[in-house]
Design a protein around this motif. Structure first.
Motif, PDB file in Angstrom:
ATOM      1  N   SER A 198       9.989  -6.953  -3.288  1.00  0.00           N
ATOM      2  CA  SER A 198       9.228  -7.389  -4.464  1.00  0.00           C
ATOM      3  C   SER A 198       8.668  -8.660  -4.535  1.00  0.00           C
ATOM      4  O   SER A 198       7.575  -9.752  -5.521  1.00  0.00           O
TER       5      SER A 198
ATOM      6  N   SER B 253       1.392  -3.932  -5.538  1.00  0.00           N
ATOM      7  CA  SER B 253       0.281  -3.191  -6.309  1.00  0.00           C
ATOM      8  C   SER B 253       1.198  -1.848  -7.155  1.00  0.00           C
ATOM      9  O   SER B 253       2.497  -1.756  -6.781  1.00  0.00           O
ATOM     10  N   SER B 254       0.735  -1.549  -8.333  1.00  0.00           N
ATOM     11  CA  SER B 254       1.724  -0.501  -9.427  1.00  0.00           C
ATOM     12  C   SER B 254       2.551   0.599  -8.173  1.00  0.00           C
ATOM     13  O   SER B 254       3.267   0.628  -9.134  1.00  0.00           O
ATOM     14  N   GLU B 255       1.553   1.205  -7.834  1.00  0.00           N
ATOM     15  CA  GLU B 255       2.203   1.713  -7.206  1.00  0.00           C
ATOM     16  C   GLU B 255       3.429   1.930  -5.923  1.00  0.00           C
ATOM     17  O   GLU B 255       4.283   2.669  -6.140  1.00  0.00           O
ATOM     18  N   GLU B 256       3.081   1.054  -5.787  1.00  0.00           N
ATOM     19  CA  GLU B 256       4.284   0.181  -4.988  1.00  0.00           C
ATOM     20  C   GLU B 256       5.286   0.138  -5.526  1.00  0.00           C
ATOM     21  O   GLU B 256       6.327   0.362  -5.332  1.00  0.00           O
ATOM     22  N   THR B 257       4.916  -0.287  -6.461  1.00  0.00           N
ATOM     23  CA  THR B 257       6.209  -0.935  -7.394  1.00  0.00           C
ATOM     24  C   THR B 257       7.249   0.742  -7.959  1.00  0.00           C
ATOM     25  O   THR B 257       8.055   0.425  -8.295  1.00  0.00           O
ATOM     26  N   LYS B 258       6.793   1.277  -8.577  1.00  0.00           N
ATOM     27  CA  LYS B 258       6.544   2.310  -8.534  1.00  0.00           C
ATOM     28  C   LYS B 258       7.655   3.208  -7.927  1.00  0.00           C
ATOM     29  O   LYS B 258       8.734   3.922  -8.385  1.00  0.00           O
ATOM     30  N   ARG B 259       7.144   3.558  -6.035  1.00  0.00           N
ATOM     31  CA  ARG B 259       7.696   3.769  -5.196  1.00  0.00           C
ATOM     32  C   ARG B 259       9.337   3.113  -4.650  1.00  0.00           C
ATOM     33  O   ARG B 259       9.837   4.396  -4.727  1.00  0.00           O
ATOM     34  N   ARG B 260       9.306   1.293  -4.995  1.00  0.00           N
ATOM     35  CA  ARG B 260      10.383   0.783  -4.342  1.00  0.00           C
ATOM     36  C   ARG B 260      11.294   1.422  -5.662  1.00  0.00           C
ATOM     37  O   ARG B 260      12.825   2.032  -5.754  1.00  0.00           O
TER      38      ARG B 260
ATOM     39  N   THR C 298      11.100  -3.757   2.109  1.00  0.00           N
ATOM     40  CA  THR C 298      10.465  -3.561   0.269  1.00  0.00           C
ATOM     41  C   THR C 298      10.656  -4.728   0.145  1.00  0.00           C
ATOM     42  O   THR C 298      12.227  -5.018  -0.046  1.00  0.00           O
TER      43      THR C 298
ATOM     44  N   GLU D 237       9.558   3.787 -17.108  1.00  0.00           N
ATOM     45  CA  GLU D 237       8.088   3.800 -17.204  1.00  0.00           C
ATOM     46  C   GLU D 237       8.002   3.548 -18.716  1.00  0.00           C
ATOM     47  O   GLU D 237       6.444   3.312 -18.545  1.00  0.00           O
TER      48      GLU D 237
END
Length: 536
Positions: A408, A2-9, A406, A169
């Motif tokens: 991708s 998900s995009s949120e998981e990508t952002k956190r990573r 973690t 971003e």
């Protein structure tokens, strides 16, 4: 993911970069998302096979299927299908052949390169990246434009600390950010006293005899003819009597991955020439030193003997070697990784090479048991540990259980992913090989073990018709044969000291012939030229 998981990573990766440098401006390697169902299917398939393989107690379980069975298996499409594949053997090649179409567009150099460069375009053309470069140029007038590395789907950019989060971003499709780590020439040691059992080998370096290369030459008439080995190291002395005429391609790369124009073959240290001798050296010293003396080298300088190298240099070297169409890549290099977590810096580059039929052989490191270095610790690298003349593990040889927490690449349900390294071991103690200036010395190191494996692959390819196999599963087939034929040592199954066992190339060729991979009928290797890497 998900995009949120990508952002956190990505946020964690940015913090790690900030924590490991005191500079306000630094180089980072940015990896972009590349839509690629084939890659996704391949990763799922191989990870599933690895999970089963680690429970096996015999290397023989990993031998490939007979050639007619392997080639008759229709490819299955999609991630769901690949997860359903269950083989009666644990051959990676069989699993891969069932999961993907090895003739697909993205299993060619041209297809993969085109897809990677297209995925990188939003980063390279981004206004945020241009603005960040302009800000850097205020203090560094020679700041470079982004430099792409297609096999890894990444590019190196120079940014100020405050601009990094803004680029993440602003640019869609960023999946990973890595520091451009510094790599040093791997430590090797010259033994003070060479054991008598090693000196007793008068016909060849003891390692050539121990892996049964001499037997393979005699039994199958193969010495690596028609095979091109990619060696990424400190360079090579082209005038050494054991190497003269064997360097077919040469390149040198700087710290940002740009090819150095006008460079001619040389060794900035001694390390690269020693590794080169173990792969293709002759008998100018009175002893044979090379596993595959009729093979040829594509040698690139990616480590400077004084300054070391960087991840960008190695990634550029992998691009160069794959563009040339080498048959195997040998990496006696790496950076020590403190914990068991594995950085993904090289994962896609190694996987891209394997998808076009090129195995990537890498040293596991010289820091001893329960340590490892990257890229040898990478999930897809064919990692090599070192043994001595008594088939004991060298005390300095690395190896441990790695963990991916973690990623991708792997789906969240597959994490955390644990796996063991090395995959195989080879002679790495008191190895006699060439050094610059026309001499020879004994060196210790997993760096010395790795070229034994690369040379063995050259012998395997020159003794069989494996080069005629579809690129999509060729690299996995090669690894299956070397793993499945190894001399099993230590604990049953894969272990941290020997991997699945010590290399035995005579046995590997014998198994390959028995499984239907007959004598090679191909002419000598013809390679395409490559144009110099320039700034995009």
């Amino acid at each position: 993911m998900s995009s949120e998981e990508t952002k956190r990573r990505l946020a964690r990766q940015i913090e790690m970069i900030r924590d490991t440098t005191e500079e306000r401006t630094f180089d980072v390697i940015v990896r972009m998302r590349r839509p690629d169902d084939e890659e996704r299917s391949l990763i799922d398939t191989v990870s599933s096979a690895f999970n089963r393989r680690r429970l096996s107690i015999s290397a023989r379980d990993f031998l490939p299927q007979r050639r007619e069975i392997q080639n008759a298996r229709p490819p299955r499409r999609g991630r769901t299908a690949s997860r359903a594949v269950q083989s009666d053997r644990q051959s990676l090649a069989a699993e891969v052949a069932s999961a993907i179409d090895p003739r697909g567009r993205l299993s060619t150099v041209e297809g993969l390169r085109s897809a990677s460069l297209a995925a990188l375009d939003p980063l390279i053309q981004s206004d945020a990246v241009r603005e960040a470069k302009a800000a850097v140029s205020a203090t560094k007038p020679n700041a470079l434009d982004p430099i792409p590395f297609w096999t890894s789907g990444s590019a190196i950019i120079t940014v100020r600390d405050e601009d990094l989060a803004r680029i993440v971003e602003a640019v869609p499709g960023i999946e990973d950010i890595y520091p451009n780590r510094r790599l040093f020439v791997p430590p090797v040691a010259v033994p003070r006293k060479v054991p008598e059992a090693i000196e007793d080998n008068k016909a060849s370096s003891w390692g050539i005899r121990r892996i049964a290369a001499l037997g393979a030459w005699g039994a199958y008439g193969c010495r690596g003819d028609g095979v091109l080995v990619g060696l990424l190291d400190t360079g090579v002395d082209p005038d050494h009597p054991d190497l003269k005429g064997k360097i077919k391609h040469w390149a040198e790369f700087d710290a940002t991955g740009v090819e150095v124009q006008g460079s001619t073959a040389h060794d900035s240290d001694r390390h690269g020439t020693h590794c080169a001798g173990t792969i293709v050296g002759g008998d100018a010293s009175g002893r044979w030193i090379g596993v595959a003396p009729e093979a040829r080298l594509a040698a690139a300088l990616v480590l400077d003997g004084q300054r070391g190298g960087t991840d960008a240099q190695v990634l550029a070297g992998i691009d160069w070697a794959v563009n040339l169409g080498v048959d195997v890549i040998s990496l006696s290099l790496g950076a020590f990784v403190l914990g068991p977590a594995t950085p993904n810096t090289y994962t896609r580059a190694i996987l891209s090479a394997m998808r076009v039929g090129i195995p990537v052989v890498a040293a596991i490191g010289n820091e001893g048991s329960q340590t490892s270095g990257s890229p040898g610790s990478d999930y897809f690298a064919f990692a090599v540990g070192a043994t001595d003349q008594n088939d004991l593990a060298a005390g300095f040889s690395g190896g441990r259980t790695q963990i991916i927490q973690t990623s991708s690449y792997f789906p969240p349900e597959a994490l955390p992913l644990l796996y063991s390294k090395p995959d195989i071991s080879a002679p790495g103690v008191a190895v006699w090989s060439s050094v610059p200036g026309g001499g020879w010395e004994h060196f210790n190191g997993t760096s010395m073990a790795t070229p034994h494996v690369a040379g063995a692959i050259a012998l395997l390819l020159s003794a069989t018709n494996i080069k005629d196999e579809p690129p999509g599963d060729r690299a996995f087939l090669i690894q299956d044969l070397l793993t499945g034929s190894s001399e099993e040592l230590g604990e049953a199954g894969q272990n941290h000291r020997f991997g699945f066992g010590r290399l035995d190339i005579l046995r590997a060729i014998g198994f390959a012939r028995d499984l239907g991979y007959g004598p090679s009928s191909r002419p000598a290797h013809a390679v395409v030229g490559s144009s110099p890497r320039r700034h995009p």
